[in-house]
Design an enzyme around this catalytic site. Structure first.
Site, PDB file in Angstrom:
ATOM      1  N   LYS A 289       3.555   8.578   9.444  1.00 57.80           N
ATOM      2  CA  LYS A 289       3.402   7.899  10.660  1.00 57.80           C
ATOM      3  C   LYS A 289       4.306   8.537  11.669  1.00 57.80           C
ATOM      4  O   LYS A 289       4.048   9.142  12.551  1.00 57.80           O
ATOM      5  CB  LYS A 289       3.265   6.269  10.380  1.00 57.80           C
ATOM      6  CG  LYS A 289       2.089   6.210   9.376  1.00 57.80           C
ATOM      7  CD  LYS A 289       1.635   4.541   9.287  1.00 57.80           C
ATOM      8  CE  LYS A 289       0.508   4.559   8.510  1.00 57.80           C
ATOM      9  NZ  LYS A 289       0.219   3.751   7.109  1.00 57.80           N
TER      10      LYS A 289
ATOM     11  N   ASP B 164       9.094   3.010   0.234  1.00 54.66           N
ATOM     12  CA  ASP B 164       8.188   3.241   1.159  1.00 54.66           C
ATOM     13  C   ASP B 164       8.152   3.043   2.606  1.00 54.66           C
ATOM     14  O   ASP B 164       8.015   1.867   2.968  1.00 54.66           O
ATOM     15  CB  ASP B 164       6.956   3.093   0.584  1.00 54.66           C
ATOM     16  CG  ASP B 164       5.753   3.582   1.404  1.00 54.66           C
ATOM     17  OD1 ASP B 164       5.724   4.108   2.470  1.00 54.66           O
ATOM     18  OD2 ASP B 164       4.511   3.479   0.641  1.00 54.66           O
TER      19      ASP B 164
ATOM     20  N   TYR C  50       0.816  -1.198   0.184  1.00 57.45           N
ATOM     21  CA  TYR C  50       0.001   0.107   0.090  1.00 57.45           C
ATOM     22  C   TYR C  50       0.920   1.261   0.042  1.00 57.45           C
ATOM     23  O   TYR C  50       1.845   1.369   0.764  1.00 57.45           O
ATOM     24  CB  TYR C  50      -0.834  -0.117   1.028  1.00 57.45           C
ATOM     25  CG  TYR C  50      -1.893   1.349   1.461  1.00 57.45           C
ATOM     26  CD1 TYR C  50      -2.943   1.337   0.266  1.00 57.45           C
ATOM     27  CD2 TYR C  50      -1.787   2.037   2.356  1.00 57.45           C
ATOM     28  CE1 TYR C  50      -3.789   2.337   0.682  1.00 57.45           C
ATOM     29  CE2 TYR C  50      -2.590   3.080   2.545  1.00 57.45           C
ATOM     30  CZ  TYR C  50      -3.369   3.235   1.672  1.00 57.45           C
ATOM     31  OH  TYR C  50      -4.366   4.430   1.668  1.00 57.45           O
TER      32      TYR C  50
HETATM   33  C1  LIG Z   1      -0.143   4.427   5.933  1.00 54.32           C
HETATM   34  C2  LIG Z   1       0.655   4.410   4.558  1.00 54.32           C
HETATM   35  C3  LIG Z   1       0.626   5.226   3.853  1.00 54.32           C
HETATM   36  C4  LIG Z   1      -0.391   6.136   3.431  1.00 54.32           C
HETATM   37  O1  LIG Z   1       0.068   7.383   4.473  1.00 54.32           O
HETATM   38  P1  LIG Z   1      -1.146   8.080   5.007  1.00 54.32           P
HETATM   39  O2  LIG Z   1      -0.526   9.037   5.978  1.00 54.32           O
HETATM   40  O3  LIG Z   1      -2.282   7.061   5.576  1.00 54.32           O
HETATM   41  O4  LIG Z   1      -1.497   8.854   3.696  1.00 54.32           O
HETATM   42  C5  LIG Z   1       1.642   4.935   2.497  1.00 54.32           C
HETATM   43  N1  LIG Z   1       2.534   3.928   2.523  1.00 54.32           N
HETATM   44  C6  LIG Z   1       2.681   2.966   3.604  1.00 54.32           C
HETATM   45  C7  LIG Z   1       3.653   1.787   3.400  1.00 54.32           C
HETATM   46  C8  LIG Z   1       1.650   3.121   4.237  1.00 54.32           C
HETATM   47  O5  LIG Z   1       1.607   2.244   5.510  1.00 54.32           O
END
Ligand SMILES: *Cc1c(COP(=O)(O)O)cnc(C)c1O
Length: 428
Positions: free
Chosen positions: A268, A240, A145
Site C-alpha cells: 500500500k 502484516d 486479512y
Molecule cells: C491490503 C492488504 C493485503 C493485501 O495487499 P494487496 O496489495 O491487496 O495484495 C495484505 N494484508 C493486509 C493487512 C492488507 O490490508
C-alpha cells in the site's frame, strides 16, 4: 448530488466483461445495494466521478494514498521514471535507495525483498517462515486479512466479511488445514494452541492493528504476549503492516507498540499508489531467500522503476514527524465530531481509531474482535453510507472496513465531512 446515471451505464458495460463489474470485490457496492460511482480523477482529499460529483475520499484506494491523490511530487517522480523506461528486469539504484530508506525507518528491518502486492509479500513471508523453521503450521487471527493467497482465506475479514463468506471455495482442505485461525486479542487461546502444537508452528501472523474487520486495536499485552510466546517456542512473529506501515506512525506499529517482529510485510503506502509489496526482517532470516538460500521467490516486475519512484517520493514526503502529529489530531477531530453528532441524534455507535484510521460500528458493545465487530447493525450502516454518499462523502461501502485519512484531510475537510454527517443523519 447529481444522479449516478453515467456511472450506472458504465457499470452495466463493466458487468458484461468483468465478473461483478469490478476487479476487486470490495468495490462492488453489493452490500450497500447500489451501483458504484465510476471515478474519473482524484485530487488531494477529493475524488470526482463520471457524473460530475466531487467527494471527500475516506477510502484513499484502501490505504496507499496517504498524501492524497495526484500529489505533485509523486506525479513528477512517476513521470520522470516512466520517461526512462518502465521495466528492465535488472537491478536499479532506486530499488537500493528504497530498501535503505525502509531499513532506516524500521530499524528491525535489516533486509528487504520487493514484490508486487501485499498478497505476494505475505505469501513470501509465510514460505520464508516455514523454510526457516522447518515447520508447517501458521497461526492467524479471525478477521485479519493477509491477501488472497490460498493459505490465508480462513476467516479472512475484508471483502469476505462484507460478503458473509467464511472461507473461499477453491482452496484445498489440505492447505486450509495448515492455517489455524484464532480470535483476535485472545492471547489465552494462542497460549493453549502453543501448548498443544508449539513444535509444529512456523509463525504467528498478525495485523498489529487489525484494519480489515473495521479497525480493532490490540489490547494491552496482546502483541507483547505473542512476541514472548513465539520466542519461547522458536516460532517467528510476522507483522502484516500492509495497512499500518508508514500510516499509524513513521516507523509503523513497532514504533507505536514497541514490539519487534521477526518479519514484516509491507505494501500500500510503500508504492505511493502503484503496485508494490515487500517482506523485510533480520538478515539471518532474509538470507534464506533465493539466490542466497533455497526458499524460492521471484518476480518479473518486482522492484519496477515506476512503483519504486512513487514509493520513494511518498516515503520522502513522510519523513516529517509533524505530518503524523497532524494526522493523529485530524483523526481524533473527525472521530470526536462524528461521535458528538451520533450522540445528539441518539444513534449508538462505537468508534475505534488510531492515527489515520477509524471505523464507526453501529453497536453498543465494545469491538475488540471479529465476533463483536459482526454484531454491528448492517442496516443502519447501509442507510448511513447512502446518506453520506449523497452528501458527497465517499466511505468504504462496508461496515467491516476502515476509513482512511490523508495528510490533506485538514480542518476544512473534516468540518465539511461533519456538516454532511449532520445532513445525512436528518434523512435516515
Ligand atoms: C491490503 C492488504 C493485503 C493485501 O495487499 P494487496 O496489495 O491487496 O495484495 C495484505 N494484508 C493486509 C493487512 C492488507 O490490508
Amino acid at each position: 448530488m447529481k444522479s449516478l446515471k453515467i456511472s450506472s451505464e458504465l457499470f452495466q458495460r463493466a458487468k458484461a466483461v468483468i465478473p461483478g463489474g469490478v476487479n476487486s470485490p470490495v468495490r462492488a457496492y453489493q452490500s450497500v445495494g447500489m451501483d458504484p460511482p465510476f471515478i474519473t480523477r482524484g485530487e488531494g482529499p477529493y475524488l470526482f466521478d463520471a457524473d460530475g460529483n466531487r467527494y471527500i475520499d475516506y477510502v484513499l484506494s484502501w490505504g496507499p494514498m496517504i498524501l492524497g491523490h495526484a500529489h505533485p511530487k509523486v506525479v513528477a517522480a512517476v513521470q520522470q521514471a516512466a520517461a526512462h523506461g518502465t521495466s528492465f528486469g535488472a537491478p536499479t539504484e532506486a530499488e537500493v535507495e528504497l530498501a535503505e530508506l525502509v531499513c532506516k525507518r524500521m530499524p528491525h528491518v535489516e533486509m528487504l525483498r520487493l514484490v508486487n502486492s501485499g498478497t505476494e509479500a505475505v505469501m513470501t513471508a509465510a514460505r520464508l517462515a516455514r523454510g526457516f523453521t522447518q515447520r508447517d503450521l501458521l497461526v492467524k487471527f479471525d478477521g485479519c486479512y493477509h491477501g488472497h493467497s490460498d493459505g490465508f482465506l480462513v476467516k479472512a475479514g475484508s471483502g469476505l466479511a462484507t460478503g458473509g463468506i467464511p472461507a473461499s471455495r477453491g482452496v484445498p482442505a489440505s492447505i486450509s488445514a495448515a492455517t489455524h485461525s484464532l480470535p483476535y486479542n485472545d492471547f489465552e487461546a494462542v497460549a493453549r494452541l502453543f501448548e498443544k502444537r508449539g513444535a509444529e508452528i512456523a509463525a504467528v501472523i498478525v495485523e498489529p492493528v487489525a484494519a480489515n474487520m473495521g479497525v480493532v486495536l490490540p489490547e494491552s499485552g496482546f502483541l507483547e504476549g505473542l512476541r514472548d510466546l513465539t520466542q519461547k517456542y522458536e516460532a517467528l512473529l510476522i507483522f502484516d503492516e500492509v495497512i499500518t506501515g508508514f500510516r499509524i506512525a513513521r516507523g509503523g506499529a513497532s514504533e507505536v507498540f514497541g514490539v519487534i517482529p521477526d518479519l514484516v510485510c509491507l505494501g500500500k503506502i510503500l508504492g505511493g499508489g502503484l503496485p508494490i509489496g515487500a517482506v523485510g526482517g533480520k538478515t539471518e532470516i532474509m538470507q534464506n531467500l533465493a539466490p542466497l538460500g533455497d526458499v524460492y521467490q521471484a518476480g518479473t516486475l518486482s522492484g519496477n522503476p515506476i512503483s519504486v519512484a512513487a514509493g520513494l517520493a511518498t516515503l520522502q514526503e513522510l519523513n516529517d514527524p509533524d505530518l503524523y502529529v497532524a494526522l493523529k489530531l485530524q483523526t481524533e477531530r473527525l472521530a470526536e465530531g462524528l461521535m458528538h453528532e451520533f450522540q445528539r441524534v441518539k444513534v449508538p455507535v462505537q468508534i475505534n481509531r488510531i492515527t489515520g484510521l477509524l471505523t464507526v460500528y453501529f453497536t453498543t458493545i465494545l469491538v475488540n474482535d471479529l465476533t463483536s465487530a459482526s454484531q454491528c447493525n448492517t442496516d443502519k450502516f447501509r442507510s448511513f453510507f447512502r446518506g453520506m454518499l449523497s452528501n458527497q462523502i465517499y466511505l468504504p461501502p462496508s461496515p467491516f472496513e476502515a476509513w482512511f485519512l490523508s495528510t490533506l484531510h485538514n480542518e476544512t475537510v473534516i468540518e465539511e465531512s461533519l456538516k454532511s454527517q449532520h445532513t445525512a443523519l436528518k434523512s435516515i
